[in-house]
Motif scaffolding. Structure first.
Motif, PDB file in Angstrom:
ATOM      1  N   LEU A 151     -14.073  22.478   3.195  1.00 14.89           N
ATOM      2  CA  LEU A 151     -13.471  21.214   3.631  1.00 14.89           C
ATOM      3  C   LEU A 151     -14.485  20.078   3.611  1.00 14.89           C
ATOM      4  N   THR A 152     -15.635  20.289   4.216  1.00 12.99           N
ATOM      5  CA  THR A 152     -16.624  19.206   4.306  1.00 12.99           C
ATOM      6  C   THR A 152     -17.316  18.958   2.978  1.00 12.99           C
ATOM      7  N   GLY A 153     -17.325  19.969   2.095  1.00 16.13           N
ATOM      8  CA  GLY A 153     -17.917  19.770   0.777  1.00 16.13           C
ATOM      9  C   GLY A 153     -17.079  18.864  -0.103  1.00 16.13           C
ATOM     10  N   ASP A 154     -15.763  18.914   0.101  1.00 19.93           N
ATOM     11  CA  ASP A 154     -14.847  18.038  -0.648  1.00 19.93           C
ATOM     12  C   ASP A 154     -13.628  17.754   0.227  1.00 19.93           C
ATOM     13  N   PRO A 155     -13.735  16.769   1.120  1.00 16.83           N
ATOM     14  CA  PRO A 155     -12.635  16.487   2.049  1.00 16.83           C
ATOM     15  C   PRO A 155     -11.353  15.990   1.392  1.00 16.83           C
ATOM     16  N   ASP A 247     -16.570   8.246   8.085  1.00 13.64           N
ATOM     17  CA  ASP A 247     -15.207   7.721   8.050  1.00 13.64           C
ATOM     18  C   ASP A 247     -14.335   8.758   7.352  1.00 13.64           C
ATOM     19  N   ALA A 248     -13.378   9.346   8.089  1.00  9.94           N
ATOM     20  CA  ALA A 248     -12.534  10.415   7.556  1.00  9.94           C
ATOM     21  C   ALA A 248     -11.131   9.941   7.197  1.00  9.94           C
ATOM     22  N   THR A 249     -10.958   8.631   7.066  1.00  9.16           N
ATOM     23  CA  THR A 249      -9.618   8.067   6.862  1.00  9.16           C
ATOM     24  C   THR A 249      -8.899   8.682   5.670  1.00  9.16           C
ATOM     25  N   GLY A 250      -9.614   8.887   4.578  1.00  7.31           N
ATOM     26  CA  GLY A 250      -8.976   9.367   3.358  1.00  7.31           C
ATOM     27  C   GLY A 250      -9.014  10.865   3.167  1.00  7.31           C
ATOM     28  N   TRP A 251      -9.461  11.605   4.189  1.00  3.92           N
ATOM     29  CA  TRP A 251      -9.509  13.058   4.047  1.00  3.92           C
ATOM     30  C   TRP A 251      -8.096  13.616   3.882  1.00  3.92           C
ATOM     31  N   ASN A 252      -7.978  14.594   3.011  1.00  4.65           N
ATOM     32  CA  ASN A 252      -6.679  15.209   2.743  1.00  4.65           C
ATOM     33  C   ASN A 252      -6.302  16.145   3.892  1.00  4.65           C
ATOM     34  N   PRO A 253      -5.162  15.917   4.536  1.00  9.70           N
ATOM     35  CA  PRO A 253      -4.785  16.759   5.680  1.00  9.70           C
ATOM     36  C   PRO A 253      -4.073  18.047   5.290  1.00  9.70           C
ATOM     37  N   SER A 254      -4.043  18.375   3.997  1.00  8.32           N
ATOM     38  CA  SER A 254      -3.326  19.578   3.567  1.00  8.32           C
ATOM     39  C   SER A 254      -3.872  20.831   4.249  1.00  8.32           C
ATOM     40  N   TRP A 255      -5.144  20.787   4.629  1.00  5.09           N
ATOM     41  CA  TRP A 255      -5.738  21.953   5.278  1.00  5.09           C
ATOM     42  C   TRP A 255      -5.115  22.235   6.651  1.00  5.09           C
ATOM     43  N   GLY A 256      -4.439  21.251   7.211  1.00  2.00           N
ATOM     44  CA  GLY A 256      -3.742  21.454   8.475  1.00  2.00           C
ATOM     45  C   GLY A 256      -2.299  21.879   8.289  1.00  2.00           C
TER      46      GLY A 256
END
Length: 374
Positions: A151-155, A247-256
């Motif tokens: 996740l943190t390697g490619d958010p 800034d995590a605004t654009g992180w993909n929430p698919s992991w949730g």
């Protein structure tokens, strides 16, 4: 990993009327001023950039405020109408969808998950009830080191439900089904797959058709990618590879996914708090099953089927990188409290939504102070 593991708790689902010493106050300018003061003070102490607060009760008025900034770089102010990522509040929608299918006779709460999803450790003995109540014994995929690195390697990457389950299933089970309580996002991924199988459509479509549209929750979204409706605040997290704030605004929430991917706003969450706690979408019998709780490893807390109650406040909190939410309802006064924050960075070992929830309820409901763990 703490993100999205926004643990819920409850003391009891019913508080005897005789134990209530103080009434819910009218939300007068004087009370509003006290709330303004405690919110600002708590934000300073906890380092919260911005928060939206919505508090109301019939006959007592309404308190709606936005504090702080939505963007630390520009200083743009937080506003009440923003969209926000709601993290584990998503669980309340997924479990509601499951319970709707139970009401339709499509499934039973004591059905084994193995009847619907193959390859689950102890799948023939873990029930849907145990998954919804966080008593499966399965390992939480979001605590897997490989998952954290991925996740943190490619958010921005997209995860499938099967990929998420693989992070969990490579670990031994933690305990026998039903033996203990352990908050676990893996449980909700499995329930999401059950809803898809029995509902005959993707989870986001089932939730939209059976929950969002019928209830007029028009500003609540179950995204299938990183899209984030505007306006929305920037979200700040230290759940990063380096531990530095990003800034995590654009992180993909698919992991949730079924455990934490959804987006909503203040007004929709205020509606949802009441719908969830009062069982609007379920039969009384199924709602009663939902509200049955069991003890947890945290003193004075418990958990029902995808809902919590802290000193009478029923609902759920949510956390994922950059954002936290608190959506709760106090049946005694038909009161609703919603908090939307643009950070998930803990303060003195507690989630900022808990710290702010405690501050607000300490003013208006001193006999029902929201205090989750810690």
């Amino acid at each position: 990993m703490r993100a999205l593991v926004a643990l819920a708790g409850l003391l009891a689902l019913q508080t005897p009327a005789a134990a209530v010493a103080r009434e819910f106050p009218e939300l007068t300018p004087a009370v509003a001023a006290r709330l303004d003061s405690v919110v600002r003070k708590t934000m300073r102490e906890a380092g919260v950039p911005g928060v939206v607060v919505g508090l109301s009760a019939p006959g007592k008025g309404s308190y709606v405020r936005a504090f702080g900034v939505a963007d630390k770089a520009t200083g743009a102010a937080m506003k009440p109408g923003v969209y926000s990522r709601i993290g584990s509040v998503t669980k309340t929608f997924t479990v509601t969808a499951l319970l709707q299918l139970v009401d339709r006779g499509k499934a039973g709460l004591d059905d084994p998950i193995g009847a619907y999803v193959e390859g689950v450790p102890n799948g023939e003995r873990i029930t849907l009830r145990q998954l919804a109540g966080m008593r499966s014994g399965l390992f939480n995929y979001s605590e897997d080191e490989g998952f954290f690195k991925a996740l943190t390697g490619d958010p921005t990457r997209s995860f499938t439900p099967q990929e998420l389950l693989a992070f969990s299933f490579k670990h031994p089970v933690l305990f026998e089904p039903g033996a203990e309580f352990s908050y676990c996002n893996t449980n909700l991924i499995l329930l999401g797959l059950v809803v898809e199988k029995l509902g005959g459509r993707p989870l986001h479509e089932f939730v939209s058709a059976n929950i969002l549209k019928p209830q007029g929750l028009n500003r609540t979204v179950f995204p299938t990618d990183a899209a984030f409706p505007s306006p929305h605040p920037h979200g700040y997290t230290n759940q990063t590879a380096s531990g530095a704030v990003e800034d995590a605004t654009g992180w993909n929430p698919s992991w949730g996914w079924a455990a934490g991917a959804m987006i909503s706003d203040l007004e929709d969450q205020r509606k949802w708090a009441r719908i969830l706690a009062t069982g609007t979408l379920l039969t009384p019998r199924t709602q009663a099953e939902r509200l049955k709780t069991g003890t947890t490893q945290i003193s004075g807390t418990g958990y029902g089927l995808g809902v919590f109650n802290v000193e009478g406040w029923i609902g759920h909190n949510g956390s994922l990188p950059g954002y936290q939410t608190l959506t709760i309802y106090l049946p005694e006064y038909q009161a609703t409290l919603v908090l939307l924050l643009n950070t998930d960075i803990s303060y003195e070992g507690q989630e900022p939504s808990t710290v702010l929830g405690r501050a607000v309820t300490g003013v208006v409901t001193p006999d029902h102070v929201y205090q989750l763990g810690g």
